[in-house]
Each structure stands twice: as C-alpha cells, then as structure tokens.
Design an enzyme around this catalytic site. Structure first.
Site, PDB file in Angstrom:
ATOM      1  N   SER A  40       0.830  -1.272  -0.005  1.00  0.00           N
ATOM      2  CA  SER A  40       0.035  -0.182   0.024  1.00  0.00           C
ATOM      3  C   SER A  40       0.865   1.233   0.033  1.00  0.00           C
ATOM      4  O   SER A  40       0.547   2.364  -0.669  1.00  0.00           O
ATOM      5  CB  SER A  40      -0.989   0.082   1.046  1.00  0.00           C
ATOM      6  N   ARG A  73      23.079 -14.022   3.188  1.00  0.00           N
ATOM      7  CA  ARG A  73      22.650 -12.711   2.964  1.00  0.00           C
ATOM      8  C   ARG A  73      23.634 -12.078   1.899  1.00  0.00           C
ATOM      9  O   ARG A  73      22.927 -11.333   1.114  1.00  0.00           O
ATOM     10  CB  ARG A  73      22.952 -11.847   4.239  1.00  0.00           C
ATOM     11  N   ARG A 117      13.123  -7.689   5.147  1.00  0.00           N
ATOM     12  CA  ARG A 117      14.477  -8.169   5.538  1.00  0.00           C
ATOM     13  C   ARG A 117      15.520  -7.050   5.985  1.00  0.00           C
ATOM     14  O   ARG A 117      15.195  -6.068   5.478  1.00  0.00           O
ATOM     15  CB  ARG A 117      15.209  -8.943   4.296  1.00  0.00           C
ATOM     16  N   HIS A 156       8.696   3.025   9.010  1.00  0.00           N
ATOM     17  CA  HIS A 156       8.462   2.081  10.330  1.00  0.00           C
ATOM     18  C   HIS A 156       7.265   2.777  10.617  1.00  0.00           C
ATOM     19  O   HIS A 156       6.973   3.788  11.129  1.00  0.00           O
ATOM     20  CB  HIS A 156       9.604   2.404  10.997  1.00  0.00           C
ATOM     21  N   GLY A 178      22.078  -0.590  11.947  1.00  0.00           N
ATOM     22  CA  GLY A 178      21.045  -1.040  12.981  1.00  0.00           C
ATOM     23  C   GLY A 178      19.661  -1.273  12.486  1.00  0.00           C
ATOM     24  O   GLY A 178      19.372  -1.178  11.062  1.00  0.00           O
ATOM     25  N   VAL A 179      18.722  -1.705  13.611  1.00  0.00           N
ATOM     26  CA  VAL A 179      17.396  -1.750  12.982  1.00  0.00           C
ATOM     27  C   VAL A 179      16.345  -0.733  13.366  1.00  0.00           C
ATOM     28  O   VAL A 179      16.328  -0.311  14.518  1.00  0.00           O
ATOM     29  CB  VAL A 179      16.980  -3.172  13.776  1.00  0.00           C
ATOM     30  N   ASP A 180      15.956  -0.103  12.438  1.00  0.00           N
ATOM     31  CA  ASP A 180      15.151   1.223  12.773  1.00  0.00           C
ATOM     32  C   ASP A 180      15.620   2.191  13.370  1.00  0.00           C
ATOM     33  O   ASP A 180      14.996   3.078  14.217  1.00  0.00           O
ATOM     34  CB  ASP A 180      13.558   0.659  13.368  1.00  0.00           C
ATOM     35  N   GLU A 222       1.164   6.803   7.076  1.00  0.00           N
ATOM     36  CA  GLU A 222       2.241   6.464   6.297  1.00  0.00           C
ATOM     37  C   GLU A 222       2.129   6.770   4.801  1.00  0.00           C
ATOM     38  O   GLU A 222       3.062   7.253   4.064  1.00  0.00           O
ATOM     39  CB  GLU A 222       2.638   4.835   6.374  1.00  0.00           C
TER      40      GLU A 222
HETATM   41  C1  GRF Z   1       3.525  -0.815   6.901  1.00  0.00           C
HETATM   42  O1  GRF Z   1       2.891  -0.524   8.218  1.00  0.00           O
HETATM   43  C2  GRF Z   1       5.194  -0.515   6.923  1.00  0.00           C
HETATM   44  O2  GRF Z   1       5.272   0.869   7.869  1.00  0.00           O
HETATM   45  C3  GRF Z   1       5.593  -1.522   7.678  1.00  0.00           C
HETATM   46  O3  GRF Z   1       4.859  -2.520   6.983  1.00  0.00           O
HETATM   47  C4  GRF Z   1       3.800  -2.652   6.453  1.00  0.00           C
HETATM   48  C5  GRF Z   1       3.607  -2.422   4.955  1.00  0.00           C
HETATM   49  O4  GRF Z   1       2.500  -2.003   4.570  1.00  0.00           O
HETATM   50  N1  GRF Z   1       7.254  -1.562   7.521  1.00  0.00           N
HETATM   51  P1  GRF Z   1       2.522  -2.033   2.829  1.00  0.00           P
HETATM   52  O5  GRF Z   1       3.245  -3.162   2.313  1.00  0.00           O
HETATM   53  O6  GRF Z   1       3.187  -0.671   2.351  1.00  0.00           O
HETATM   54  O7  GRF Z   1       1.036  -1.972   2.745  1.00  0.00           O
END
Ligand code: GRF
Length: 219
Positions: free
Chosen positions: A15, A67, A93, A111, A145-147, A176
């Site tokens: 989305s 990886r 990933r 995020h 790092g992660v986020d 988002e």
């Molecule tokens: C969203 O909430 C994004 O922040 C998270 O995974 C979800 C994915 O949404 N990382 P989409 O695939 O863009 O609909």
C-alpha cells in the site's frame, strides 16, 4: 526538476508502494519508479506494479545460501535499472552494511511507530499493551541498526480507548501514505542534509520568495 529514480523494495501488500505510484501519477511527486523488487513471489504489491506497467523483479532470499548473495543480487538489479534512491516499503529483510555501502545515504525506510519507541516488528500490539496515548510512523534513513537511522519525517496519531492492534495499524497506515511520498519529494528536491542524527530540511528558494504571513488568515 529531473525525476529521481526509485527502486522500491516490498514484501507484502504494497500500500505504501501504491501511495508512491499515486503521488507520481498525480504530479505531486517528482520521481520515477525504475523497478519494484519483492523478496516474496506472492506479494500483492507485485500486482500493483503490474497494473501500472512498472518493471518488477522477484529476488527471493530463499534462493541464496547467505545474505551476501541475496544482497549482491538486489544491488545488481537496482544498479541495472539506474536506481538513485532505494525505498523500503514493507520490506521484511534486514540489510547489511555491504548493501548500504552500495547506496550511501540513499536507502530509506518507513516504520509504523514513533521511533525511537517501538522498533522492530509487531509494534501495534506492543503499543496497545503498553498503553501509550500517541503512536505514529517514521520515515528514516537506513543505517546498520534496526530502525535506528536519522529521522526524516514523522506523523503522530492518537491511540483510542477501543483500539486494538488492527485498528491502530490502519490509522497509522493512512499517515504512512502521506509522509512517505513527502520524504521522497524532499530527497528529489535535494533538500535534506544529514548532520549527525539530525536531518535538516532546506527551505525551497521560491517558498522563501513567496513567504507571507496573512492576518486575518485567508479563508
Ligand atoms: C507498513 O506498516 C510499513 O510501515 C511496515 O509494513 C507495513 C507494510 O505495508 N514496514 P504495505 O506493504 O506498504 O501495505
């Protein structure tokens, strides 16, 4: 302005990919999607890409022994398509420094929480259980790092008494879709400067020229 060339990496519904496509098609976003890559062959986001005639490639992490091999293939596909900005949109990933070195300061992620609170996955349930009154979403540069990379833009939403993880996730997702295209537009306009942890936004030249405070405000 020359549109910035995006490589959008997805794993699922896409989305956010759709919000970016809509931003481009409506002329609000000065970008071009050079390629959509999914690590999941069944991701619905691939159908969205197909519907809009976009290049799409599946690079499944399961096809690689490690990886390094997976990331080398991702890098190859992105470079072949001339990608200037790597946009992680629900890409599930974690990328290593080897990949990040190929696109320095040119990998961004969204995020669904107000970082640095609630990094990682399944954040909505954690937020509801913790009892926070506000939640939100964050677009940030990706670091090792992660986020944890420097924050570009955030949106805040309230957590309501009858929220569960699903209703909160839906409210956050709507924001988002607003902030991700905006972050990309700022990068397209070359208006972001990373200074340590802080990301500063340069004003638009013409915005300054047109700047005015009107009182009483226009209707
Ligand atoms: C969203 O909430 C994004 O922040 C998270 O995974 C979800 C994915 O949404 N990382 P989409 O695939 O863009 O609909």
């Amino acid at each position: 302005m020359k549109p910035i060339k995006l490589g959008v990496l997805i794993s699922g519904g896409g989305s956010n990919l759709q919000a970016i496509i809509d931003g481009i098609e409506s002329g609000r976003l000065s970008a071009e999607i050079a390629v959509v890559i999914s690590n999941e062959p069944d991701a619905y986001g691939l159908a969205r890409a197909r519907n809009h005639g976009l290049n799409q490639v599946v690079v499944s992490h399961r096809d690689f022994a490690d990886r390094a091999g997976f990331e080398a293939r991702l890098t190859e596909v992105l470079k072949v398509h001339g990608v200037e900005l790597v946009v992680l949109a629900g890409f599930m990933r974690v990328l290593t420094k080897v990949f990040l070195r190929a696109f320095p300061e040119r990998v961004i992620n969204i995020h669904p929480a107000l970082l640095p609170s609630f990094p990682g996955s399944h954040v909505w349930q954690q937020e509801v259980e913790y009892g926070v009154k506000f939640a939100g979403c964050t677009v940030h540069f990706v670091d090792e790092g992660v986020d944890s990379g420097p924050i570009i833009i955030q949106a805040v939403v309230p957590v309501l008494d009858d929220d569960d993880a699903a209703s909160l996730a839906a409210r956050i997702l709507r924001q988002e879709h607003r902030i991700y295209p905006q972050a990309i537009q700022l990068l397209a306009e070359e208006r972001l400067r990373i200074e340590g942890r802080r990301v500063k936004v340069l004003p638009l030249d013409h915005a300054l020229e047109e700047a005015a405070l009107i009182n009483p405000p226009l209707a």
